[in-house]
Design an enzyme around this catalytic site. Structure first.
Site, PDB file in Angstrom:
ATOM      1  N   HIS A 296      -7.202  -5.568  10.378  1.00  0.00           N
ATOM      2  CA  HIS A 296      -6.987  -5.242   8.964  1.00  0.00           C
ATOM      3  C   HIS A 296      -5.703  -5.872   8.442  1.00  0.00           C
ATOM      4  CE1 HIS A 296      -4.827  -1.158   9.991  1.00  0.00           C
ATOM      5  NE2 HIS A 296      -3.914  -2.042   9.663  1.00  0.00           N
TER       6      HIS A 296
ATOM      7  N   GLU B  66      -9.769  -2.517   5.702  1.00  0.00           N
ATOM      8  CA  GLU B  66     -10.349  -2.364   7.033  1.00  0.00           C
ATOM      9  C   GLU B  66     -11.551  -3.305   7.189  1.00  0.00           C
ATOM     10  OE1 GLU B  66      -8.850  -0.609   9.130  1.00  0.00           O
ATOM     11  OE2 GLU B  66      -7.932   1.151   8.204  1.00  0.00           O
TER      12      GLU B  66
ATOM     13  N   ASP C  21       0.817  -1.211   0.000  1.00  0.00           N
ATOM     14  CA  ASP C  21       0.000   0.000   0.000  1.00  0.00           C
ATOM     15  C   ASP C  21       0.852   1.262   0.000  1.00  0.00           C
ATOM     16  OD1 ASP C  21       0.919  -0.528   2.580  1.00  0.00           O
ATOM     17  OD2 ASP C  21      -1.053  -1.060   3.343  1.00  0.00           O
TER      18      ASP C  21
ATOM     19  N   ASN D 183      -7.310  -3.904  14.606  1.00  0.00           N
ATOM     20  CA  ASN D 183      -8.721  -4.181  14.295  1.00  0.00           C
ATOM     21  C   ASN D 183      -8.868  -5.313  13.274  1.00  0.00           C
ATOM     22  OD1 ASN D 183      -7.844  -2.992  11.959  1.00  0.00           O
ATOM     23  ND2 ASN D 183      -9.329  -1.325  11.939  1.00  0.00           N
TER      24      ASN D 183
HETATM   25  C1  F6R Z   1       1.522  -2.025   6.176  1.00  0.00           C
HETATM   26  C2  F6R Z   1       0.124  -2.340   6.278  1.00  0.00           C
HETATM   27  C3  F6R Z   1      -0.630  -2.436   7.559  1.00  0.00           C
HETATM   28  C4  F6R Z   1       0.203  -2.867   8.759  1.00  0.00           C
HETATM   29  C5  F6R Z   1      -0.653  -2.933  10.023  1.00  0.00           C
HETATM   30  C6  F6R Z   1       0.169  -3.255  11.251  1.00  0.00           C
HETATM   31  O1  F6R Z   1       1.939  -1.995   4.811  1.00  0.00           O
HETATM   32  O2  F6R Z   1      -0.468  -2.510   5.258  1.00  0.00           O
HETATM   33  O3  F6R Z   1      -1.698  -3.334   7.409  1.00  0.00           O
HETATM   34  O4  F6R Z   1       0.774  -4.118   8.505  1.00  0.00           O
HETATM   35  O5  F6R Z   1      -1.299  -1.713  10.212  1.00  0.00           O
HETATM   36  O6  F6R Z   1       1.027  -2.185  11.496  1.00  0.00           O
HETATM   37  P1  F6R Z   1       2.182  -2.281  12.586  1.00  0.00           P
HETATM   38  O7  F6R Z   1       3.140  -3.310  12.078  1.00  0.00           O
HETATM   39  O8  F6R Z   1       2.804  -0.901  12.591  1.00  0.00           O
HETATM   40  O9  F6R Z   1       1.535  -2.659  13.860  1.00  0.00           O
END
Ligand code: F6R
Length: 240
Positions: A137, A142, A67, A135
């Site tokens: 995702h 989401e 992303d 959450n």
């Molecule tokens: C990152 C992404 C997100 C993260 C998720 C966890 O490219 O797409 O889905 O993997 O938000 O983030 P952290 O690792 O910072 O807890």
């Protein structure tokens, strides 16, 4: 799902690196799907260390990222393209022209989404690395995102904006939109490696592993993929 519970973040990072390293050693032309966020940083550190110790080369691999924020210049240090350079690409022998992310500055984001989906069709991930949102995702898909989605534009939820505010000077500076691979693009990967650490991920891990496959927890769809490795530390596993 293969579930590996390790002691802490450091062990999770080492074990995650071994999984990716084996894919690269088996196929030096492998396509690696990569993630941003804080969880994979330790894996990237191990990848860099192995490269520096001459144990692995990334010269001929290609990468696709999950992303990118909409609206940040590539030169903005919070853009995911600069994040990837800082934490990995600048420190290994990868050819940067073989690294792909959605373009968050594209004039028409919906055209960019179609372009990125085409890129993924020609470059299916041999392995997709994922972090997990508190959450549930995956990428920026989401809760309530349809499982059939391909690359699309998302309005980030308040919880994701506040989770990500720690990387910015203030919460107002966190972009509110992003381009993300869809759940279908993730499920098309040949292998998936998902990593998580810390107690704040324990509920999401429980829903992902033991909950119903349901759009309330996007990661629960991984139960339907035939080649998933979950590497989590004891705190993230504490509700299993
Ligand atoms: C990152 C992404 C997100 C993260 C998720 C966890 O490219 O797409 O889905 O993997 O938000 O983030 P952290 O690792 O910072 O807890």
């Amino acid at each position: 799902m293969e579930i590996i519970v390790v002691k802490n973040y450091e062990e999770m990072s080492k074990a995650g690196n071994e999984v990716i390293k084996n894919v690269v050693l088996e196929n030096p032309q492998a396509i690696l799907g990569l993630a941003t966020g804080s969880t994979p940083i330790g894996i990237y550190k191990n990848m860099i260390a192995d490269f520096k110790n001459g144990l692995v080369s990334y010269k001929t691999i290609k990468t696709v990222n999950l992303d990118e924020y909409i609206g940040l210049d590539a030169s903005n240090e919070q853009s995911y393209v600069s994040f990837m350079s800082d934490v990995l690409f600048n420190h290994i022998d990868i050819d940067k022209s073989n690294t792909f992310l959605p373009n968050g500055k594209a004039e028409d984001p919906s055209v960019e989404c179609d372009r990125y989906t085409s890129v993924l069709k020609t470059m299916p991930q041999d392995i997709q690395l994922l972090g997990l949102g508190s959450n549930g995702h995956i990428a920026f898909n989401e809760p309530m995102t349809a499982f059939e989605t391909t690359t699309h534009v998302v309005d980030l939820t308040e919880s994701t904006i506040s989770d990500n505010a720690r990387f910015f000077d203030s919460i107002e500076k966190v972009p509110t939109k992003a381009i993300t691979m869809g759940i279908k693009n993730i499920m098309d990967a040949k292998k998936i490696l998902i990593v998580a650490s810390g107690e704040n991920k324990a509920d999401a891990i429980y829903q992902m592993v033991k909950g119903e496959v349901n759009i309330n927890c996007p990661a629960s769809i991984l139960q339907n993929h035939e080649n998933v490795t979950v590497i989590i530390d004891e705190a993230a596993a504490s509700k299993l």
